[in-house]
Write a protein that holds these residues in place. Structure first.
Motif, mmCIF file in Angstrom:
data_model
loop_
_atom_site.group_PDB
_atom_site.id
_atom_site.type_symbol
_atom_site.label_atom_id
_atom_site.label_comp_id
_atom_site.label_asym_id
_atom_site.label_seq_id
_atom_site.Cartn_x
_atom_site.Cartn_y
_atom_site.Cartn_z
ATOM 1 N N SER A 1 1.089 -1.916 4.613
ATOM 2 C CA SER A 1 1.026 -0.472 4.448
ATOM 3 C C SER A 1 2.219 0.193 5.126
ATOM 4 O O SER A 1 2.662 -0.244 6.189
ATOM 5 C CB SER A 1 -0.265 0.083 5.070
ATOM 6 O OG SER A 1 -1.410 -0.514 4.482
ATOM 7 N N GLY A 2 2.693 1.275 4.521
ATOM 8 C CA GLY A 2 3.760 2.035 5.142
ATOM 9 C C GLY A 2 3.250 2.859 6.312
ATOM 10 O O GLY A 2 3.982 3.104 7.270
ATOM 11 N N TYR A 3 1.995 3.266 6.225
ATOM 12 C CA TYR A 3 1.411 4.082 7.292
ATOM 13 C C TYR A 3 0.087 3.474 7.751
ATOM 14 O O TYR A 3 0.007 2.843 8.788
ATOM 15 C CB TYR A 3 1.212 5.526 6.793
ATOM 16 C CG TYR A 3 2.505 6.194 6.421
ATOM 17 C CD1 TYR A 3 3.314 6.780 7.393
ATOM 18 C CD2 TYR A 3 2.943 6.217 5.101
ATOM 19 C CE1 TYR A 3 4.518 7.389 7.060
ATOM 20 C CE2 TYR A 3 4.151 6.819 4.755
ATOM 21 C CZ TYR A 3 4.931 7.401 5.735
ATOM 22 O OH TYR A 3 6.106 7.983 5.414
ATOM 23 N N SER A 4 -0.965 3.652 6.973
ATOM 24 C CA SER A 4 -2.275 3.102 7.314
ATOM 25 C C SER A 4 -3.010 2.826 6.013
ATOM 26 O O SER A 4 -2.476 3.031 4.924
ATOM 27 C CB SER A 4 -3.070 4.093 8.169
ATOM 28 O OG SER A 4 -3.319 5.289 7.427
ATOM 29 N N THR B 1 1.563 -3.242 9.101
ATOM 30 C CA THR B 1 2.123 -1.919 8.834
ATOM 31 C C THR B 1 3.636 -1.974 9.021
ATOM 32 O O THR B 1 4.125 -2.346 10.089
ATOM 33 C CB THR B 1 1.520 -0.863 9.781
ATOM 34 O OG1 THR B 1 0.099 -0.825 9.615
ATOM 35 C CG2 THR B 1 2.093 0.520 9.482
ATOM 36 N N ASN C 1 7.205 0.272 7.346
ATOM 37 C CA ASN C 1 7.634 1.320 6.425
ATOM 38 C C ASN C 1 9.012 1.037 5.842
ATOM 39 O O ASN C 1 9.144 0.742 4.662
ATOM 40 C CB ASN C 1 7.605 2.680 7.134
ATOM 41 C CG ASN C 1 7.681 3.852 6.170
ATOM 42 O OD1 ASN C 1 8.523 3.864 5.289
ATOM 43 N ND2 ASN C 1 6.800 4.827 6.339
ATOM 44 N N ASP C 2 10.039 1.108 6.648
ATOM 45 C CA ASP C 2 11.405 0.912 6.152
ATOM 46 C C ASP C 2 11.605 -0.530 5.688
ATOM 47 O O ASP C 2 11.028 -1.467 6.261
ATOM 48 C CB ASP C 2 12.427 1.234 7.234
ATOM 49 C CG ASP C 2 12.379 2.699 7.646
ATOM 50 O OD1 ASP C 2 12.014 3.537 6.792
ATOM 51 O OD2 ASP C 2 12.680 2.996 8.823
ATOM 52 N N ASN D 1 0.852 -1.197 0.000
ATOM 53 C CA ASN D 1 0.000 0.000 0.000
ATOM 54 C C ASN D 1 0.884 1.242 0.000
ATOM 55 O O ASN D 1 1.486 1.580 1.012
ATOM 56 C CB ASN D 1 -0.913 0.003 1.224
ATOM 57 C CG ASN D 1 -1.747 1.260 1.307
ATOM 58 O OD1 ASN D 1 -1.887 2.003 0.341
ATOM 59 N ND2 ASN D 1 -2.322 1.504 2.476
ATOM 60 N N TYR D 2 0.940 1.908 -1.134
ATOM 61 C CA TYR D 2 1.737 3.131 -1.243
ATOM 62 C C TYR D 2 0.889 4.389 -1.081
ATOM 63 O O TYR D 2 1.235 5.299 -0.364
ATOM 64 C CB TYR D 2 2.464 3.167 -2.596
ATOM 65 C CG TYR D 2 3.434 2.022 -2.798
ATOM 66 C CD1 TYR D 2 4.384 1.715 -1.828
ATOM 67 C CD2 TYR D 2 3.398 1.255 -3.945
ATOM 68 C CE1 TYR D 2 5.272 0.666 -2.005
ATOM 69 C CE2 TYR D 2 4.290 0.207 -4.147
ATOM 70 C CZ TYR D 2 5.228 -0.088 -3.173
ATOM 71 O OH TYR D 2 6.101 -1.133 -3.353
ATOM 72 N N ASN D 3 -0.213 4.452 -1.779
ATOM 73 C CA ASN D 3 -1.069 5.645 -1.748
ATOM 74 C C ASN D 3 -2.532 5.268 -1.566
ATOM 75 O O ASN D 3 -3.418 5.855 -2.185
ATOM 76 C CB ASN D 3 -0.892 6.460 -3.032
ATOM 77 C CG ASN D 3 0.478 7.084 -3.147
ATOM 78 O OD1 ASN D 3 0.798 8.022 -2.428
ATOM 79 N ND2 ASN D 3 1.300 6.545 -4.031
ATOM 80 N N ASP D 4 -2.759 4.270 -0.711
ATOM 81 C CA ASP D 4 -4.111 3.780 -0.451
ATOM 82 C C ASP D 4 -4.791 3.274 -1.717
ATOM 83 O O ASP D 4 -6.014 3.374 -1.865
ATOM 84 C CB ASP D 4 -4.974 4.861 0.215
ATOM 85 C CG ASP D 4 -4.429 5.261 1.574
ATOM 86 O OD1 ASP D 4 -3.803 4.406 2.226
ATOM 87 O OD2 ASP D 4 -4.618 6.423 1.977
#
Length: 346
Positions: free
Chosen positions: A285-288, A318, A320-321, A249-252
């Motif tokens: 997902s990187g964030y949510s 979730t 990210n890195d 998931n990069y941009n939802d």
């Protein structure tokens, strides 16, 4: 014997009443109208019938789902679900359907392929079927409700094999999604797994060929635009009983190659429906926003392309890195449990 339960959380309008009647038919059933009278809902065939307000919400339906959520993630265990949604406006039936199916699925409810019948203000979502059925739009809607009712209570057992097709467009070495999938995969013993990497070059998206052209190529298990979709994706899906989508998931949103591949399944779909195939997903997902991608998969592959949605079809995390997925507490145990869940349901 399984119980047919019809959940009608608010007074249905004329059309929704008729939709319910046609879906239920002569089958014995009970009606649930509020969260205050909610019985044990496990091992039920559940027909949700929802009338939407002007902003696309049914407050009573939300209360019922919240009550079920309070009972735990097995409150709909062993149940099969179908959904009738009506709106006096031309918006929200799709997103409302996605939300209800997603939440009920998280609680253990299985949804057969194409589990939702949406009826908007002027029923223009049924216009593509006019050429096929040559019937008024409302009659087509009610016919589809009958078909859903039969699928919901069906005891048909589809052929199953221990074969899984896995689609992804991530790069090994940097993808948290692939690292999580590797943790799941190593616990899938005795399963024939075919992975197709969609990232080698751009996949030509569907260009909207005519129905006749699409069907002509589909009969040959081909598509006019060829490429990896025809050469690898079609055979992998055709030979498997289960599809697993690996979705970063990069941009939802689902990635472009995954979206293009889903769109290109239409030609194969012309030849054979996918009611006998199950859908799972791994989403990182990187964030949510993992739920946003899960709902996109529900809409495109379960509601549209007829893949069966097993209970709790999506594993989400979730991270990210690069590599941070491995630092999530108990991630190996969670991956092992998801693998067991897949094995149990295929």
């Amino acid at each position: 014997m399984r119980q047919l339960t019809v959940v009608i959380p608010s007074e249905p309008g004329r059309l929704l009443k008729e939709m319910i009647k046609r879906a239920v038919g002569d089958n014995s059933h009970r009606i649930i109208r509020s969260s205050m009278e909610l019985p044990d809902m496990t091992e039920n065939d559940i027909l949700f019938a929802v009338e939407l307000n002007p902003i696309g919400v049914n407050t009573e339906m939300n209360q019922i789902l919240e009550k079920l959520w309070e009972r735990g993630n097995s409150s709909l265990s062993g149940s099969r679900g179908g959904l009738l949604v009506h709106s006096s406006y031309n918006s929200f039936t799709k997103t409302a359907s996605q939300d209800i199916i997603y939440l009920a699925n998280q609680l253990g409810c299985l949804f057969p392929g194409r589990p939702a019948i949406e009826a908007n203000e002027n029923l223009d979502n049924f216009q593509p079927l006019e050429k096929i059925y040559r019937m008024p739009l409302e009659d087509i809607c009610l016919l589809k409700c009958e078909e859903l009712g039969r699928r919901l209570i069906s005891t048909q057992e589809y052929f199953r094999n221990k074969s899984i097709a896995v689609l992804h467009s991530s790069n090994k070495g940097t993808s948290n999604t692939l690292q999580l999938w590797d943790l799941v995969r190593k616990n899938l013993s005795g399963i024939d797994i075919t992975e197709v990497y969609l990232g080698n070059g751009n996949i030509t998206d569907c260009r909207g060929c005519s129905y006749k052209t699409c069907k002509y190529f589909g009969r040959q298990s081909k598509c006019f635009y060829g490429g990896i979709v025809v050469e690898e994706v079609y055979p992998a899906i055709s030979n498997s009983s289960t599809l697993i989508m690996l979705c970063p998931n990069y941009n939802d949103m689902l990635t472009a190659n995954i979206v293009a591949t889903i769109n290109r399944l239409t030609a194969l779909f012309r030849k054979t429906k996918f009611y006998d195939k199950k859908l799972f997903s791994v989403i990182v997902s990187g964030y949510s926003g993992g739920d946003a991608l899960a709902k996109q998969l529900i809409s495109s592959l379960n509601m549209n392309k007829t893949f069966e949605l097993p209970p709790a079809f999506s594993m989400q995390a979730t991270a990210n890195d690069p590599g941070s997925i491995l630092r999530i507490e108990d991630i190996e145990d969670k991956a092992r449990e998801f693998a067991k869940h897949i094995m149990k349901n295929i």
